[in-house]
Design a protein around this motif. Structure first.
Motif, PDB file in Angstrom:
ATOM      1  N   PRO A 137       0.804  -1.227   0.000  1.00  0.00           N
ATOM      2  CA  PRO A 137       0.000   0.000   0.000  1.00  0.00           C
ATOM      3  C   PRO A 137       0.835   1.274   0.000  1.00  0.00           C
ATOM      4  N   LEU A 138       2.024   1.267   0.620  1.00  0.00           N
ATOM      5  CA  LEU A 138       2.880   2.450   0.536  1.00  0.00           C
ATOM      6  C   LEU A 138       3.378   2.652  -0.887  1.00  0.00           C
ATOM      7  N   ALA A 139       3.699   1.564  -1.585  1.00  0.00           N
ATOM      8  CA  ALA A 139       4.102   1.682  -2.985  1.00  0.00           C
ATOM      9  C   ALA A 139       2.978   2.289  -3.820  1.00  0.00           C
ATOM     10  N   GLY A 160     -10.688   9.466   1.608  1.00  0.00           N
ATOM     11  CA  GLY A 160     -10.631   8.084   2.077  1.00  0.00           C
ATOM     12  C   GLY A 160      -9.602   7.937   3.168  1.00  0.00           C
ATOM     13  N   ASP A 161     -10.027   7.443   4.332  1.00  0.00           N
ATOM     14  CA  ASP A 161      -9.133   7.364   5.483  1.00  0.00           C
ATOM     15  C   ASP A 161      -8.772   5.934   5.833  1.00  0.00           C
ATOM     16  N   GLY A 162      -8.673   5.074   4.797  1.00  0.00           N
ATOM     17  CA  GLY A 162      -8.068   3.766   4.986  1.00  0.00           C
ATOM     18  C   GLY A 162      -6.560   3.887   4.972  1.00  0.00           C
ATOM     19  N   VAL A 163      -5.881   2.753   4.908  1.00  0.00           N
ATOM     20  CA  VAL A 163      -4.428   2.796   5.067  1.00  0.00           C
ATOM     21  C   VAL A 163      -3.750   3.528   3.913  1.00  0.00           C
ATOM     22  N   VAL A 164      -4.235   3.382   2.669  1.00  0.00           N
ATOM     23  CA  VAL A 164      -3.577   4.085   1.564  1.00  0.00           C
ATOM     24  C   VAL A 164      -3.751   5.591   1.713  1.00  0.00           C
ATOM     25  N   GLY A 165      -4.926   6.024   2.166  1.00  0.00           N
ATOM     26  CA  GLY A 165      -5.121   7.445   2.415  1.00  0.00           C
ATOM     27  C   GLY A 165      -4.166   7.975   3.464  1.00  0.00           C
ATOM     28  N   HIS A 166      -4.026   7.247   4.562  1.00  0.00           N
ATOM     29  CA  HIS A 166      -3.106   7.683   5.614  1.00  0.00           C
ATOM     30  C   HIS A 166      -1.659   7.644   5.139  1.00  0.00           C
ATOM     31  N   ALA A 168      -0.648   8.084   2.090  1.00  0.00           N
ATOM     32  CA  ALA A 168      -0.464   9.210   1.182  1.00  0.00           C
ATOM     33  C   ALA A 168      -0.239  10.503   1.961  1.00  0.00           C
ATOM     34  N   VAL A 169      -0.964  10.681   3.065  1.00  0.00           N
ATOM     35  CA  VAL A 169      -0.746  11.856   3.916  1.00  0.00           C
ATOM     36  C   VAL A 169       0.685  11.860   4.454  1.00  0.00           C
ATOM     37  N   ARG A 170       1.151  10.697   4.926  1.00  0.00           N
ATOM     38  CA  ARG A 170       2.502  10.621   5.502  1.00  0.00           C
ATOM     39  C   ARG A 170       3.585  10.853   4.444  1.00  0.00           C
ATOM     40  N   ALA A 171       3.350  10.385   3.218  1.00  0.00           N
ATOM     41  CA  ALA A 171       4.368  10.461   2.170  1.00  0.00           C
ATOM     42  C   ALA A 171       4.262  11.726   1.329  1.00  0.00           C
ATOM     43  N   ALA A 172       3.236  12.550   1.556  1.00  0.00           N
ATOM     44  CA  ALA A 172       2.957  13.675   0.658  1.00  0.00           C
ATOM     45  C   ALA A 172       4.135  14.642   0.565  1.00  0.00           C
ATOM     46  N   ARG A 173       4.620  15.106   1.687  1.00  0.00           N
ATOM     47  CA  ARG A 173       5.679  16.116   1.627  1.00  0.00           C
ATOM     48  C   ARG A 173       7.006  15.539   1.133  1.00  0.00           C
ATOM     49  N   PRO A 174       7.406  14.317   1.529  1.00  0.00           N
ATOM     50  CA  PRO A 174       8.622  13.769   0.932  1.00  0.00           C
ATOM     51  C   PRO A 174       8.560  13.661  -0.591  1.00  0.00           C
ATOM     52  N   VAL A 175       7.359  13.493  -1.157  1.00  0.00           N
ATOM     53  CA  VAL A 175       7.238  13.333  -2.608  1.00  0.00           C
ATOM     54  C   VAL A 175       6.871  14.644  -3.289  1.00  0.00           C
ATOM     55  N   LEU A 302       7.841  -1.132  -5.582  1.00  0.00           N
ATOM     56  CA  LEU A 302       7.835  -1.920  -4.349  1.00  0.00           C
ATOM     57  C   LEU A 302       9.186  -1.830  -3.643  1.00  0.00           C
ATOM     58  N   ARG A 303      10.263  -1.916  -4.402  1.00  0.00           N
ATOM     59  CA  ARG A 303      11.592  -1.795  -3.786  1.00  0.00           C
ATOM     60  C   ARG A 303      11.793  -0.405  -3.197  1.00  0.00           C
ATOM     61  N   ALA A 304      11.301   0.629  -3.875  1.00  0.00           N
ATOM     62  CA  ALA A 304      11.428   1.987  -3.348  1.00  0.00           C
ATOM     63  C   ALA A 304      10.629   2.158  -2.064  1.00  0.00           C
ATOM     64  N   ALA A 305       9.457   1.529  -1.993  1.00  0.00           N
ATOM     65  CA  ALA A 305       8.669   1.600  -0.766  1.00  0.00           C
ATOM     66  C   ALA A 305       9.375   0.886   0.375  1.00  0.00           C
TER      67      ALA A 305
END
Length: 363
Positions: A137-139, A160-166, A168-175, A302-305
């Motif tokens: 899901p992080l990938a 959407g506040d499932g795991v992919v939504g959360h 995406a929030v965590r990874a937003a600024r790094p990306v 997947l490897r990047a995640a």
């Protein structure tokens, strides 16, 4: 004949049973899953909202190669740590945990088409296997953000506040960069309370139907269950204006459409990008903004995640809210099959991590 334990769906129920352990044939291999996750699409199958035939579900996780058949490359020697890319971009006959038995069992047989097609992805030994349920899901989240980055958004709207939504929030600024404004739309107040208490919340926490300023350009990431995706898209189009680009990650029924986008087959737009291909993604231009979607990711993503989880595990670890073995997972699955309430054992469930066997990395 050797046997192994598996969580099996049968007759509308879920139970842990012994299954025969297959020996891999030419080009095939078996994986011994270490940790696997329960996904939103898994819940849809449990609730009868999807008719995917695999009796053993689970497409997120990590494991070790247990046995190999003839003609398998040396890169997959027994003991190799791997993840499995669940979505084959060219072979619709391989969709792990949907039409091919998945990872919620002690042994999973992977067909030759998956091995030859690069769906089995070796991982560094430094990988934190206890975060394996978050890897796929992080990938997905990082892939979506990387595609949205091309539009230089000032606001990221995550519906959407499932795991992919959360994630995406965590990874937003790094990306997307430090200045992006992140808005997360929740289904329930319970979900918003979880986000408010999070160590890494979005800038704005909304419930469906609530509004907030959305400085443009706006990038919207829709990560809802398939029966809610069209309504979520319509709400985004109404709120964000024409300067929006929308990524449909949430599933869609065949032929899904909305009168706001006449003539646009939403499911076809999403299916145009599969398994990380093509790159960049195909985008549909409309009078109400730009639209694309995707199914699955590439092995490189997947490897990047996995590398991101190794680099900053504390940013993501708390999203694994529940941990259990096979028997406990079957209990949770039976409960979630009967209700959309995500409260399990008194806590909101975001991601369930299933320890398949006593393995390295156990607390």
């Amino acid at each position: 004949m050797s046997v192994h334990r598996a969580i099996v769906r049968s007759g509308g129920g879920v139970s842990v049973v012994l299954r025969p352990t297959p020996s891999p044939g030419p080009g095939e291999l078996t994986v011994a899953p270490l940790y696997a996750g329960l996904c939103g699409t898994d819940l849809q199958m449990l609730r009868g909202l999807r008719d995917d035939p695999a009796p053993v579900i689970g497409h997120e996780g990590v494991g070790r190669v247990a046995a190999v058949g003839p003609d398998v490359p040396d890169a997959f020697a027994p003991g190799t740590l791997v993840t499995v890319n669940p979505t084959h971009p060219r072979d619709p006959g391989f969709l792990l945990g949907h039409n091919v038995d998945g990872l919620l069992q002690e042994r999973t047989l992977l067909p030759a088409s998956a091995v030859a097609g690069g769906m089995v992805v070796p991982l560094p030994e430094s990988t934190d296997v206890t975060l394996g349920a978050l890897l796929e899901p992080l990938a997905v989240a990082r892939y979506a953000l990387a595609e949205l980055r091309a539009f230089a958004p000032r606001t990221l709207l995550v519906v959407g506040d499932g795991v992919v939504g959360h994630l995406a929030v965590r990874a937003a600024r790094p990306v997307l960069g430090a200045d992006v404004r992140v808005v997360l739309v929740h289904r329930t107040e319970t979900g918003r309370v979880f986000s408010r208490r999070s160590p890494h919340p979005a800038d704005v926490l909304l419930l469906a139907g609530e509004r907030a300023p959305l400085p443009g350009p706006v990038a919207a990431l829709i990560v809802t269950p398939r029966d809610a995706t069209v309504a979520a898209l319509e709400a985004v189009l109404a709120a964000a204006g024409p300067d929006v680009v929308v990524d449909l990650v949430g599933g869609l029924p065949p032929g899904a459409a909305t009168p706001l986008l006449p003539g646009v087959d939403l499911a076809a737009a999403r299916a145009a990008n599969c398994g990380g291909l093509p790159s960049p993604a195909r985008v549909t231009a409309t009078a109400r903004g730009r639209l694309f979607g995707h199914r699955g990711v590439s092995g490189g993503q997947l490897r990047a995640a996995a590398a991101e989880l190794a680099r900053d595990p504390a940013r993501y670890r708390d999203l694994i809210t529940h941990r259990t073995g096979l028997d406990g997972a079957a209990r949770v699955m039976r409960r979630l099959a009967r209700t959309r309430d995500r409260t399990v054992d008194g806590r909101r469930l975001v991601k369930l991590s299933v320890r398949i066997a006593a393995t390295e990395g156990d607390p």
